[in-house]
Write a protein that holds these residues in place. Structure first.
Motif, PDB file in Angstrom:
ATOM      1  N   SER A   1      20.370  70.949  59.805  1.00  0.00           N
ATOM      2  CA  SER A   1      21.184  69.889  60.391  1.00  0.00           C
ATOM      3  C   SER A   1      20.290  68.690  60.665  1.00  0.00           C
ATOM      4  O   SER A   1      19.074  68.736  60.430  1.00  0.00           O
ATOM      5  CB  SER A   1      21.850  70.362  61.690  1.00  0.00           C
ATOM      6  N   GLU A   2      20.861  67.622  61.213  1.00  0.00           N
ATOM      7  CA  GLU A   2      20.098  66.386  61.409  1.00  0.00           C
ATOM      8  C   GLU A   2      18.978  66.527  62.434  1.00  0.00           C
ATOM      9  O   GLU A   2      17.991  65.788  62.389  1.00  0.00           O
ATOM     10  CB  GLU A   2      21.044  65.253  61.831  1.00  0.00           C
ATOM     11  N   ASP A   3      19.127  67.473  63.371  1.00  0.00           N
ATOM     12  CA  ASP A   3      18.055  67.666  64.350  1.00  0.00           C
ATOM     13  C   ASP A   3      17.037  68.693  63.860  1.00  0.00           C
ATOM     14  O   ASP A   3      16.196  69.163  64.629  1.00  0.00           O
ATOM     15  CB  ASP A   3      18.628  68.102  65.701  1.00  0.00           C
ATOM     16  N   ASN A   4      17.117  69.050  62.557  1.00  0.00           N
ATOM     17  CA  ASN A   4      16.199  69.966  61.882  1.00  0.00           C
ATOM     18  C   ASN A   4      16.297  71.408  62.362  1.00  0.00           C
ATOM     19  O   ASN A   4      15.411  72.218  62.062  1.00  0.00           O
ATOM     20  CB  ASN A   4      14.746  69.471  61.993  1.00  0.00           C
TER      21      ASN A   4
ATOM     22  N   TYR B   1      20.710  69.619  53.626  1.00  0.00           N
ATOM     23  CA  TYR B   1      21.148  69.142  54.942  1.00  0.00           C
ATOM     24  C   TYR B   1      22.671  69.117  54.999  1.00  0.00           C
ATOM     25  O   TYR B   1      23.338  68.718  54.037  1.00  0.00           O
ATOM     26  CB  TYR B   1      20.602  67.744  55.224  1.00  0.00           C
TER      27      TYR B   1
ATOM     28  N   ARG C   1      25.596  67.373  57.033  1.00  0.00           N
ATOM     29  CA  ARG C   1      25.923  66.298  57.973  1.00  0.00           C
ATOM     30  C   ARG C   1      27.117  65.508  57.443  1.00  0.00           C
ATOM     31  O   ARG C   1      27.586  65.724  56.327  1.00  0.00           O
ATOM     32  CB  ARG C   1      24.720  65.381  58.206  1.00  0.00           C
TER      33      ARG C   1
ATOM     34  N   LEU D   1      21.141  56.421  61.950  1.00  0.00           N
ATOM     35  CA  LEU D   1      22.137  57.487  62.027  1.00  0.00           C
ATOM     36  C   LEU D   1      23.479  57.040  61.470  1.00  0.00           C
ATOM     37  O   LEU D   1      24.133  57.771  60.719  1.00  0.00           O
ATOM     38  CB  LEU D   1      22.290  57.942  63.486  1.00  0.00           C
TER      39      LEU D   1
ATOM     40  N   GLU E   1      23.259  56.747  57.701  1.00  0.00           N
ATOM     41  CA  GLU E   1      23.272  58.063  57.062  1.00  0.00           C
ATOM     42  C   GLU E   1      24.688  58.623  56.966  1.00  0.00           C
ATOM     43  O   GLU E   1      25.033  59.290  55.997  1.00  0.00           O
ATOM     44  CB  GLU E   1      22.383  59.043  57.830  1.00  0.00           C
ATOM     45  N   GLN E   2      25.496  58.346  57.975  1.00  0.00           N
ATOM     46  CA  GLN E   2      26.833  58.931  58.005  1.00  0.00           C
ATOM     47  C   GLN E   2      27.886  58.026  57.370  1.00  0.00           C
ATOM     48  O   GLN E   2      29.073  58.365  57.376  1.00  0.00           O
ATOM     49  CB  GLN E   2      27.208  59.295  59.449  1.00  0.00           C
TER      50      GLN E   2
ATOM     51  N   CYS F   1      29.985  59.095  65.196  1.00  0.00           N
ATOM     52  CA  CYS F   1      28.743  59.625  64.660  1.00  0.00           C
ATOM     53  C   CYS F   1      28.387  60.875  65.467  1.00  0.00           C
ATOM     54  O   CYS F   1      28.169  60.780  66.678  1.00  0.00           O
ATOM     55  CB  CYS F   1      27.610  58.601  64.782  1.00  0.00           C
TER      56      CYS F   1
ATOM     57  N   ARG G   1      26.235  64.750  65.797  1.00  0.00           N
ATOM     58  CA  ARG G   1      25.171  65.652  65.373  1.00  0.00           C
ATOM     59  C   ARG G   1      25.518  67.052  65.844  1.00  0.00           C
ATOM     60  O   ARG G   1      26.036  67.217  66.944  1.00  0.00           O
ATOM     61  CB  ARG G   1      23.821  65.250  65.967  1.00  0.00           C
TER      62      ARG G   1
END
Length: 450
Positions: free
Chosen positions: A31-34, A103, A105, A362, A365-366, A445, A447
């Motif tokens: 995910s975006e927070d790794n 990823y 997202r 962010l 990216e979205q 947006c 996460r």
């Protein structure tokens, strides 16, 4: 099946791919927070299937914007894996020791060009051999790209980097069904002046993650053409646009030329399933301005009247908030205003200590489409908040200021003319009413942690 046990064997592979049997594999998705999760999947699983697994696992709202991305860390590039693509085929092209990742997202812009093609393809960049008289409308533009009988072109200036060199040069490029070309003589499109760059049957288009830093690009809006069977930096065709919307135009056109009707099928498939389902779906087109001030509600069609009613609605909410606080006691009497107004911190659209640059990244990216938004703490003023909103492929930031009135604390975007008792109320209001904003809040947006 989502793996709940430890996946030590999965960590042994940088590719996050472990074979359990000829028909079953374990892959790792980030995910975006790794944070990451290993999942056991069949060998023929598609990108859409994996997205559906994580939507169900995380109880996400399935708004068709969840996307699987391929990120090639050593090359510093990433791309959207199309919904119909086989994930195992994508990973089979990875080098064994490369730190490449999948990823999960949101990407609100994934199919937005089917809804608003005129926003994605500027008139001065698009032409076709069988020219239509005048400006093309929505359906003509889509049909031009999807029909094999037409020969559309995307043309314009791009910066290109020669292999093995540090400098970038500006050339006039032409994109056709047959491939990408550049002119060695100004803007000439004569065959003798057009030099072939790449075709797309065995290549994919990627965006660069840090173009200025890693490649010395003139702007941040770089992209590249990468052969499927090569992971060498020397084989990348590096290009760079002057503005975000120009890059979006080129990348979107390449996707359409490569996949054609398959891309359109990917777009309409979930909507067809929704129509077949008895459950109701909510779209932004179903939201209209309403007046509830009288005995009967009515739809407001006049934009000026809708704006004035929006302001009045905000004042009405303020009066209701004051009444609620007076009935239950002043917040300062039983609890602090901060704790009373901190409920927004649990909302998916709130991102606390996010910088302006991080918010910009962010949202980009979205998907840079109208209405993508988030709220965050202000870094310059700790007592205020900031609304970051995308409109016309540009990200704007609006300060939300606290307003005190007779001991009560409210929040406002318009210098106190429209006040809200908390940020949730503010967001809900501007999701229905544009007010002073350039567009309504449509796509939060978010996460998630896998």
């Amino acid at each position: 099946m989502l793996c709940t046990q430890s996946y030590v064997s999965c960590r042994a592979s940088q590719n996050s791919q472990v074979c359990l049997s000829p028909n079953r594999w374990v892959i790792k998705v980030y995910s975006e927070d790794n944070t990451n999760r290993a999942i056991e999947v069949p060998c023929d699983i598609t990108a859409r299937d994996i997205c559906q697994l994580f939507i169900l696992k995380n109880q996400c709202i399935d708004d068709h914007s969840w996307t699987l991305f391929e990120q090639l860390s050593q090359l510093g590039i990433e791309r959207t894996i199309e919904d119909h693509e086989s994930v195992m085929e994508v990973q089979s092209a990875w080098d064994v020791d490369a730190d490449n990742r999948l990823y999960f997202r949101k990407n609100y812009a994934k199919y937005e060009f089917f809804k608003k093609p005129l926003d994605f393809f500027p008139d001065h960049m698009v032409s076709t051999s069988n020219e239509t008289n005048g400006i093309m409308n929505h359906s003509q533009l889509i049909q031009m790209f999807l029909s094999s009988s037409t020969c559309p072109e995307i043309h314009g200036y791009l910066h290109a980097k020669e292999s093995g060199k540090k400098c970038w040069k500006k050339f006039y490029f032409v994109l056709r069904r047959s491939g990408l070309y550049y002119s060695n003589k100004g803007v000439s499109k004569e065959p003798r002046h057009l030099q072939f760059i790449a075709e797309f049957s065995d290549s994919d288009v990627y965006t660069l993650l840090s173009a200025r830093k890693t490649q010395g690009a003139p702007t941040d809006y770089a992209f590249c053409i990468k052969p499927n069977k090569s992971s060498s930096p020397r084989d990348l065709k590096l290009l760079c646009a002057d503005e975000e919307h120009i890059r979006t135009c080129w990348v979107t056109a390449i996707r359409l030329f490569k996949y054609g009707m398959q891309l359109y099928q990917n777009f309409i498939q979930p909507h067809q399933k929704q129509r077949a389902s008895p459950m109701r779906s909510i779209s932004e087109n179903s939201l209209v301005a309403m007046d509830f001030s009288g005995h009967k509600s009515r739809v407001i069609e006049n934009p000026s009247e809708a704006l004035s009613v929006a302001v009045e609605e905000g004042l009405s909410w303020r009066r209701k908030s004051c009444h609620r606080l007076s009935c239950h006691g002043s917040p300062s009497a039983s609890q602090s205003p901060v704790s009373n107004l901190a409920v927004h911190r649990a909302q998916p659209w709130f991102h606390s200590k996010l910088s302006r640059d991080e918010a910009h990244r962010l949202i980009a990216e979205q998907g840079l489409i109208d209405g993508v938004f988030l709220l965050r703490d202000s870094q310059s003023n700790p007592k205020t908040f900031v609304l970051s909103l995308c409109h016309a492929q540009r990200i704007k930031h609006f300060q939300i200021v606290p307003v005190e009135d007779e001991g009560d604390l409210f929040f406002s975007l318009d210098d106190g003319h429209t006040r809200f008792s908390d940020l949730i109320q503010l967001v809900e209001f501007y999701q229905v009413n544009r007010g002073i904003l350039p567009c309504r809040l449509k796509h939060p947006c978010t996460r998630i942690a896998l």
